[in-house]
Design an enzyme around this catalytic site. Sequence first.
Site, PDB file in Angstrom:
ATOM      1  N   LYS A 103     -10.758  21.389  -9.995  1.00 13.31           N
ATOM      2  CA  LYS A 103     -10.383  21.315 -11.420  1.00 13.31           C
ATOM      3  C   LYS A 103     -11.474  21.793 -12.370  1.00 13.31           C
ATOM      4  O   LYS A 103     -11.481  21.447 -13.544  1.00 13.31           O
ATOM      5  CB  LYS A 103      -9.932  19.878 -11.805  1.00 13.31           C
ATOM      6  CG  LYS A 103      -8.852  19.355 -10.917  1.00 13.31           C
ATOM      7  CD  LYS A 103      -7.648  20.276 -10.941  1.00 13.31           C
ATOM      8  CE  LYS A 103      -6.844  20.187  -9.675  1.00 13.31           C
ATOM      9  NZ  LYS A 103      -6.001  21.376  -9.473  1.00 13.31           N
ATOM     10  N   HIS A 192     -14.581  24.116  -1.963  1.00 13.91           N
ATOM     11  CA  HIS A 192     -14.965  22.955  -2.777  1.00 13.91           C
ATOM     12  C   HIS A 192     -16.118  22.207  -2.120  1.00 13.91           C
ATOM     13  O   HIS A 192     -16.589  21.210  -2.653  1.00 13.91           O
ATOM     14  CB  HIS A 192     -13.781  22.002  -2.937  1.00 13.91           C
ATOM     15  CG  HIS A 192     -12.652  22.535  -3.769  1.00 13.91           C
ATOM     16  ND1 HIS A 192     -12.846  23.183  -4.961  1.00 13.91           N
ATOM     17  CD2 HIS A 192     -11.300  22.495  -3.590  1.00 13.91           C
ATOM     18  CE1 HIS A 192     -11.672  23.530  -5.476  1.00 13.91           C
ATOM     19  NE2 HIS A 192     -10.725  23.125  -4.659  1.00 13.91           N
ATOM     20  N   ARG A 219     -17.670  22.491 -14.835  1.00 14.67           N
ATOM     21  CA  ARG A 219     -16.909  22.134 -16.046  1.00 14.67           C
ATOM     22  C   ARG A 219     -17.336  20.739 -16.477  1.00 14.67           C
ATOM     23  O   ARG A 219     -17.685  19.916 -15.614  1.00 14.67           O
ATOM     24  CB  ARG A 219     -15.417  22.152 -15.708  1.00 14.67           C
ATOM     25  CG  ARG A 219     -14.509  22.038 -16.904  1.00 14.67           C
ATOM     26  CD  ARG A 219     -13.049  22.098 -16.470  1.00 14.67           C
ATOM     27  NE  ARG A 219     -12.174  22.198 -17.613  1.00 14.67           N
ATOM     28  CZ  ARG A 219     -10.858  22.061 -17.570  1.00 14.67           C
ATOM     29  NH1 ARG A 219     -10.261  21.842 -16.398  1.00 14.67           N
ATOM     30  NH2 ARG A 219     -10.122  22.147 -18.651  1.00 14.67           N
ATOM     31  N   TYR A 287     -17.499  26.632 -17.269  1.00 18.28           N
ATOM     32  CA  TYR A 287     -16.124  26.881 -17.739  1.00 18.28           C
ATOM     33  C   TYR A 287     -16.111  27.080 -19.262  1.00 18.28           C
ATOM     34  O   TYR A 287     -15.485  28.005 -19.784  1.00 18.28           O
ATOM     35  CB  TYR A 287     -15.260  25.680 -17.335  1.00 18.28           C
ATOM     36  CG  TYR A 287     -13.802  25.750 -17.711  1.00 18.28           C
ATOM     37  CD1 TYR A 287     -12.840  26.177 -16.780  1.00 18.28           C
ATOM     38  CD2 TYR A 287     -13.357  25.350 -18.970  1.00 18.28           C
ATOM     39  CE1 TYR A 287     -11.492  26.213 -17.124  1.00 18.28           C
ATOM     40  CE2 TYR A 287     -12.014  25.387 -19.319  1.00 18.28           C
ATOM     41  CZ  TYR A 287     -11.093  25.821 -18.388  1.00 18.28           C
ATOM     42  OH  TYR A 287      -9.755  25.846 -18.719  1.00 18.28           O
ATOM     43  N   LYS A 361      -3.253  22.901 -19.274  1.00 21.47           N
ATOM     44  CA  LYS A 361      -3.532  23.274 -20.671  1.00 21.47           C
ATOM     45  C   LYS A 361      -4.640  24.315 -20.773  1.00 21.47           C
ATOM     46  O   LYS A 361      -4.666  25.111 -21.695  1.00 21.47           O
ATOM     47  CB  LYS A 361      -3.968  22.045 -21.456  1.00 21.47           C
ATOM     48  CG  LYS A 361      -2.867  21.044 -21.752  1.00 21.47           C
ATOM     49  CD  LYS A 361      -3.451  19.973 -22.670  1.00 21.47           C
ATOM     50  CE  LYS A 361      -2.424  18.942 -23.055  1.00 21.47           C
ATOM     51  NZ  LYS A 361      -3.072  17.862 -23.853  1.00 21.47           N
ATOM     52  N   GLY A 362      -5.596  24.218 -19.847  1.00 20.07           N
ATOM     53  CA  GLY A 362      -6.712  25.165 -19.876  1.00 20.07           C
ATOM     54  C   GLY A 362      -7.555  25.058 -21.133  1.00 20.07           C
ATOM     55  O   GLY A 362      -8.061  26.057 -21.631  1.00 20.07           O
TER      56      GLY A 362
HETATM   57  P1  PAP Z   1      -8.310  23.788  -8.196  1.00 14.82           P
HETATM   58  O1  PAP Z   1      -9.772  23.513  -8.028  1.00 14.82           O
HETATM   59  O2  PAP Z   1      -7.443  22.698  -7.658  1.00 14.82           O
HETATM   60  O3  PAP Z   1      -7.898  25.147  -7.729  1.00 14.82           O
HETATM   61  P2  PAP Z   1      -8.761  24.573 -10.898  1.00 14.82           P
HETATM   62  O4  PAP Z   1      -8.162  25.917 -11.045  1.00 14.82           O
HETATM   63  O5  PAP Z   1     -10.225  24.478 -10.737  1.00 14.82           O
HETATM   64  O6  PAP Z   1      -8.018  23.756  -9.771  1.00 14.82           O
HETATM   65  O7  PAP Z   1      -8.426  23.687 -12.158  1.00 14.82           O
HETATM   66  C1  PAP Z   1      -7.250  23.738 -12.858  1.00 14.82           C
HETATM   67  C2  PAP Z   1      -7.656  23.734 -14.315  1.00 14.82           C
HETATM   68  O8  PAP Z   1      -7.998  25.062 -14.706  1.00 14.82           O
HETATM   69  C3  PAP Z   1      -6.533  23.278 -15.210  1.00 14.82           C
HETATM   70  O9  PAP Z   1      -7.159  22.646 -16.315  1.00 14.82           O
HETATM   71  P3  PAP Z   1      -6.427  21.555 -17.207  1.00 14.82           P
HETATM   72  O10 PAP Z   1      -5.801  20.557 -16.303  1.00 14.82           O
HETATM   73  O11 PAP Z   1      -7.482  20.946 -18.073  1.00 14.82           O
HETATM   74  O12 PAP Z   1      -5.420  22.296 -18.018  1.00 14.82           O
HETATM   75  C4  PAP Z   1      -5.910  24.609 -15.576  1.00 14.82           C
HETATM   76  O13 PAP Z   1      -5.117  24.563 -16.716  1.00 14.82           O
HETATM   77  C5  PAP Z   1      -7.137  25.474 -15.772  1.00 14.82           C
HETATM   78  N1  PAP Z   1      -6.880  26.903 -15.634  1.00 14.82           N
HETATM   79  C6  PAP Z   1      -6.097  27.516 -14.709  1.00 14.82           C
HETATM   80  N2  PAP Z   1      -6.121  28.839 -14.902  1.00 14.82           N
HETATM   81  C7  PAP Z   1      -6.915  29.068 -15.959  1.00 14.82           C
HETATM   82  C8  PAP Z   1      -7.308  30.263 -16.654  1.00 14.82           C
HETATM   83  N3  PAP Z   1      -6.866  31.453 -16.283  1.00 14.82           N
HETATM   84  N4  PAP Z   1      -8.152  30.123 -17.696  1.00 14.82           N
HETATM   85  C9  PAP Z   1      -8.605  28.920 -18.089  1.00 14.82           C
HETATM   86  N5  PAP Z   1      -8.260  27.763 -17.474  1.00 14.82           N
HETATM   87  C10 PAP Z   1      -7.425  27.844 -16.434  1.00 14.82           C
END
Ligand code: PAP
Length: 397
Positions: A103, A192, A219, A287, A361-362
């Site tokens: 995340k 990870h 992050r 991030y 939400k990103g």
């Molecule tokens: P993972 O480690 O399980 O693969 P990861 O991609 O690190 O997950 O984390 C997901 C987060 O990245 C989400 O954040 P949020 O819950 O706060 O919204 C997701 O929305 C965000 N995310 C995914 N893609 C992007 C992107 N292209 N740009 C910015 N943030 C992103």
Amino acid sequence: MSSASTSQPIVPKTDYIEEKEDGEAYRKIDADICREMLPNLPKEKGWIAEQLVQYKGVWLTPTFALKAAVQLQHHFNLFQTTGSSTSAARGSLPMYFLATLPKSGTTWLRALMFATLNRSLYDATSPHHPLLTTGPHDCFPCLEMDNMLGNHDHSRPVTSLDHDHHDDRDGGDAMIDSYVPPTSTAQLFATHLPYSLFPKSVTTSSSTCGVSKFVYVCRNPKDVFISLWKFGSKVKAVNTGLTPFSLEEAFDLFCRGVCPYGPYWDHVLGFWKASLEMPGQVLFLKYEDLRKEPFANVKRLAEFLGQPFSEEEESKGVVQQIIKLCSFENLSSLEINKTSRTQQYFVKANILVENSDFFRKGQVGDWKNFFTDDMAKRMDQIIDERFSGSGLTFVNP
Ligand code: PAP
């Protein structure tokens, strides 16, 4: 002219053939080691699976991450000492690891690394760019979960980098159609696992495993916590039928260091220190910086991976095109990421995760919508205690 020197796409190499008997023997030894260790390891409730166990100070899911950690150490060490012809062939290929605590930006960086390293083949503005039809999690394998490691049938040891392109599972068609052929230019892995669990044969540049580089994405812990809690709440309920953690329970676990691949601070500090000691080998990105200054950070990424953008590329807007292609807004609106479930490793491990679960939400600072004042105070105190003197600061902590 493009400075991207590759003429082949940078995706996992597929033609490494692990000596079959050896591979099976190692897997059996690793499985036995895990089975023997398991009863004696500290245990806590899991965020996504039923349980987490603590191995060498790290909280891991026993069904795949623990096995992966054991396999990783055994197989890379093994290759360091045998020096066989296959290992020599592998050793000549650089290994680039995208390392994150879950995340922290894995999905985003997967897309950015893939698009940046393959830009001489795939124009970021092309309607046929693989990322338009391939979820970021299928662009390159996850070291501990993909089919060379830790999948449910344990069919691959870590050094066998076979990526299965012929799968008939739900949602796989789009990915298979667009899947890019193998290359011999580099091996890309997402992981990870913390730096401390990587054997010296990987982290030491003079090793027989050849060049290894880590791109680490950090992050701020408050947003990681909320993102993990939201993701875990959904995925745990769907996959185990167990009641997800309440916000309070999850927060207490996180603050005690109990989260997948945690403690958070150990994970971050491990890579932070390595990046200070070996800046050429470990790139530490944040991030929040990427959100604020994507141009400068994507350029740093390309330079670090040995493919800096040329002046001509910059003047043509290639950096911005890649940023746009990999943006949250673009990726989350694609059909493949809205409606499919194609992450090879989760599908193979029978864990139900939709591609859309990786896009919530990103945003930077979403924690403010959930944290009480007491929660913020407790987390700030932990950040102070754990990171003071390290030189690492958090944006919007
Ligand atoms: P993972 O480690 O399980 O693969 P990861 O991609 O690190 O997950 O984390 C997901 C987060 O990245 C989400 O954040 P949020 O819950 O706060 O919204 C997701 O929305 C965000 N995310 C995914 N893609 C992007 C992107 N292209 N740009 C910015 N943030 C992103």
